[in-house]
Structure formats: structure tokens, C-alpha cells
Scaffold this active site. Sequence first.
Site, PDB file in Angstrom:
ATOM      1  N   GLU A   1       0.828  -1.204   0.000  1.00 17.48           N
ATOM      2  CA  GLU A   1       0.000   0.000   0.000  1.00 17.48           C
ATOM      3  C   GLU A   1       0.864   1.256   0.000  1.00 17.48           C
ATOM      4  OE1 GLU A   1      -4.182   0.245   1.856  1.00 17.48           O
ATOM      5  OE2 GLU A   1      -2.900   1.242   3.326  1.00 17.48           O
TER       6      GLU A   1
ATOM      7  N   HIS B   1       7.611 -27.622   2.159  1.00 20.25           N
ATOM      8  CA  HIS B   1       6.711 -28.608   1.568  1.00 20.25           C
ATOM      9  C   HIS B   1       5.644 -27.933   0.712  1.00 20.25           C
ATOM     10  CE1 HIS B   1       8.520 -31.579   4.275  1.00 20.25           C
ATOM     11  NE2 HIS B   1       8.499 -30.610   5.172  1.00 20.25           N
TER      12      HIS B   1
ATOM     13  N   LYS C   1     -13.022   2.004  -3.070  1.00 17.07           N
ATOM     14  CA  LYS C   1     -14.167   2.307  -2.207  1.00 17.07           C
ATOM     15  C   LYS C   1     -15.268   3.019  -2.986  1.00 17.07           C
ATOM     16  CE  LYS C   1     -11.516   2.747   2.100  1.00 17.07           C
ATOM     17  NZ  LYS C   1     -11.073   3.684   3.163  1.00 17.07           N
TER      18      LYS C   1
END
Length: 529
Positions: free
Chosen positions: A322, A351, A455
Site C-alpha cells: 500500500e 513442503h 471504495k
Amino acid sequence: MDNTLLWNRYQSHLFHDPESGLMLDISRMNFADGFLASMESATQKAFAEMGELEGGAIANPDEGRMVGHYWLRSPDLSPTDEIAAEIGETVQRIREFAAAVHGGSIAAPDGRPFRKLLVVGIGGSALGPQFVADALGDVDNPLTPHFFDNTDPDGMDRVLAQIGPDLAGTLTVVISKSGGTKETRNGMLEAEIAYRRAGLHFPRYAVAVTGEGSELDRTATSAGWLARFPMWDWVGGRTSVTSAVGLLPAALQGLDIAGMLEGARLCDQLTRRPDTARNPAALLALMWHHATGGKGARDMVVLPYKDRLLLFSRYLQQLIMESIGKELDREGNVVCQGISVYGNKGSTDQHAYVQQLREGVNNFFVTFIEVLRDRRGASLPVEPGVTSGDYLSGFLQGTRTALGEKGRESLTITIPEVSPRTVGMLIALFERAVGLYASLVNINAYHQPGVEAGKKAAGTVLAHQADIIAHLRGTGSSLTADEIAAALGRPDAAETVFRTLLHAAANPDHGIRMEPAESLTASRFSVRD
């Protein structure tokens, strides 16, 4: 490079601070011998800009605000006595409030002590507190933390189910600077409904961390919440963990916030040094610049070899991406900067994706985080002379070596143990590295226009939803997305109409029925009888 040369390079490029125990090894980053010298002028400029920022310069010109998260652990550096006093008073209030909760003088209305904590927030208002809670928490903490960190109804239901009948002994902290963040508002309302259904008066269980005069501040004041703590406009969400945002939940959980602040303060002192070779944040930022070409050419893989640091990569994702992921530089030129960050933990990743890191596409560099102390007590051997912790250390060293054999770059941060002090150090180290790197590549690390764009787009979708459902109710007909979009005068919005109704039909809340067609997008929608 043979082992002797690697050892010599390790000794030449190892940063070690005896007081804190912090170590940074950059020897496995394949920078040329003259790289640091070639970057010295730019690094000194970054130091100067950081000094101006700490002195109170307007570091976020498009918002006209200072950036002062460093003052939170050194109030004496604040540009005004008023700011310094507010910081000190807030930390003292947090300590007193947490002590009162732990001692039972602040309790539920029926007198029962608070034993659980529900934190409602998103982004920096959740990621930092979650990381600290998980890194430092123990089963015997006075309050057990839970989080609403999304606007996912099922996610909130799961958290409430974990709290169960203990809701009557649960203190809720709502964190939002503006008070207008929809995800946090939704979480607050969902929590309030849960308390009400349990026959509990929400304000007597609620605390706000917010900006003075914000929507949340007004709500908490008018409803008579238990307490309010400040969020200042000079502290950004992703750098707020040493403010009330992170300190209040940590103190309520029973963690040592003084130790965390001390660790951050100590690391700030180390990273103010103008001597590049003795400044770990500068070395980090320069390694990022080397690895990515200063243009985000490689991803950062964060591998902490400690379960308690599992959430650190998620915290760093926001802090770094950000801050650095920007379309424009400070002169307005299109640069599309950024460093992608991901990771989990070692040796679990042995793994998982370490296979690709060693043998697949070479588009990354690894940040190993090593913790020297295995556990609080002694370990039993799992083999003669070998403990589980020895295996963990061996896997880290082995992975580092295996990557190096293939020319895959890595750096290693070492701390003596996971403690409030070292967690504060790690937070401060990366905060400073982000700021210095942003200066090196000439971007503003302290705003987030892309977040605001998302937004606004979400708000547009929800406004369209109201129009779409109102139209269906008004016509009483069974219509396709194309027909509805055309009727609303927005034929180019058919995809939004379809996706909105697909979601609405899957839930009972809006009374929408879907009649599937052979081609899914030709399905018809109507209002249930």
C-alpha cells in the site's frame, strides 16, 4: 562462489547491533561490490527527507498532513509540545484503562469481568493488532482477542460462535479513524445486533479508537460508550500499530506495550544513523532497490521460521504494497511502482512453494526471519544431540544454501527471541525501510489513492443495486440483466446488473428469485411472491 568466499562476504556485509541483538545478513544478495557506493548520494538524500518528515514537514502534500508515526515511541521528537503531551497522555490512559479492566473496576453491567476482546477494524486497524496478538499472546492472557476484520457475514458468525455464551463478558473495541469505513461500520452494527439479541446493552461493552469529531466519535459520545481513544490525522492506518490502534488491544490482552514501544524506539535510533553500513533499514531498502531494479521487477517472499511470526507477512503485505504500489511518482510521472509481498512460514514452506523458488521462475528474493531462541524452556532431543529447534534452524540454513546454489537471492533478519521488544523492533525496521525506499524511487509512501478508488467503485455498485431491485419490484416482471440495464438507461451496465442479482438471488435478504437459463447470463430474475 565457494564457501570460503561466501564466509568472507558474510563477514563483510553482516550488520549486528549488540544491544538489541538485531542482525541483518545481505551477503546472499548478488549486488556488485560498488553498488552501495553508487547509491550513497541517493541514500543520503533519503536520510535527509526522513529527517524532514520526523521534524514535522508536510510529507503527504495531497492530503496536507504530517506523517508522525515515529513520534509515537519518541514523543520528545514531536514538532509541538501539544502533540508530545497527547501521545504521553494517551499511552497513560491506555495503561490505566487496561489495568481497570484487568482489575475488575471496569466490568460488564452485571459485574462480571471482561475475559474476551472483540476488535472491529480493517486494514491497518486489524492487521497490526492481529500480528501483535498472535506473536505475543499466550493462553493465560487476561483477555482473549477475536477480530471482525472484514464485512463477510459468515466470517463474523464464526467469530461470534467462538465467543459463544461469553459475549456477556466480551469487551468490543471499534477502530476507525474517520468512522466512515463501511467494513468497520458493518462489523460494529453486526456486533451491536449480537449484543442486543443476547439482551445486552452494547454501549456498556464498547470502546472507540477514532479521530476526534468523526462519525464514530459522535456515535460513541452520544450513546455513552465506555471510553474513546484518539487516532490522529498524522498517523496512517498501516503505520498505526504503535498508536492506540495497536497498543489498546495489546494492553487489554495483557501484553507488554512498554516493551514493544521500547523495541520500536531502539530500532528507530539504529535506523536514524547516517552511516549506511550501520543502518539496517537503509540496507534493507537498498537491497530492495537492487533486487527489483528500483522498478518492482521482483517479488518479496517473506519466510519467518517461527510460528509466532506467521502473520508478519500479511502485515508486511499492507505496509509495503500500500505504501510503495503507486502509479505516479512525486512529479506526476507514470511509473507504476510496487513490490509484491507474500509468504507463510518455515519450515512449512519447504513442503509448499520452495520447490518453485529453487527451480522455477526466478522472479523473487527471499526475506528469511530467524529467531535464535527456540522456546522458553529446554527442549528434549528428538534424536541424539538434536532438538526440534535444531531441525528448524537447519531447514532455514539449508533452504538459504539451496537457493543460493541456484543464484536465487535472499537476505536474513535475525532476532534473539520473539518478545514485545523484538516485535517492536521488526515493526519499526520495516516502517523505516519503506520510507527510505520510497525516497529512493521518488514516490509518496504515505497516501493510497487506489484504495479510495476501490471504495468509490464499491459505492457505485451498491447504489446501482438499489435501483436494480427497485425496478424489479416496480415492474413485477421476470427480466434478464440486459433488459433491466436497458430499462435503467444503462445498457453498458448489464454485467453489473447480472452479478448483483446473482448474489441477491443466492441470499434471502432481498427476496429475489432467479430462473436459470441454458446460457447463465440469459437467466431471468424476479421478486419472490
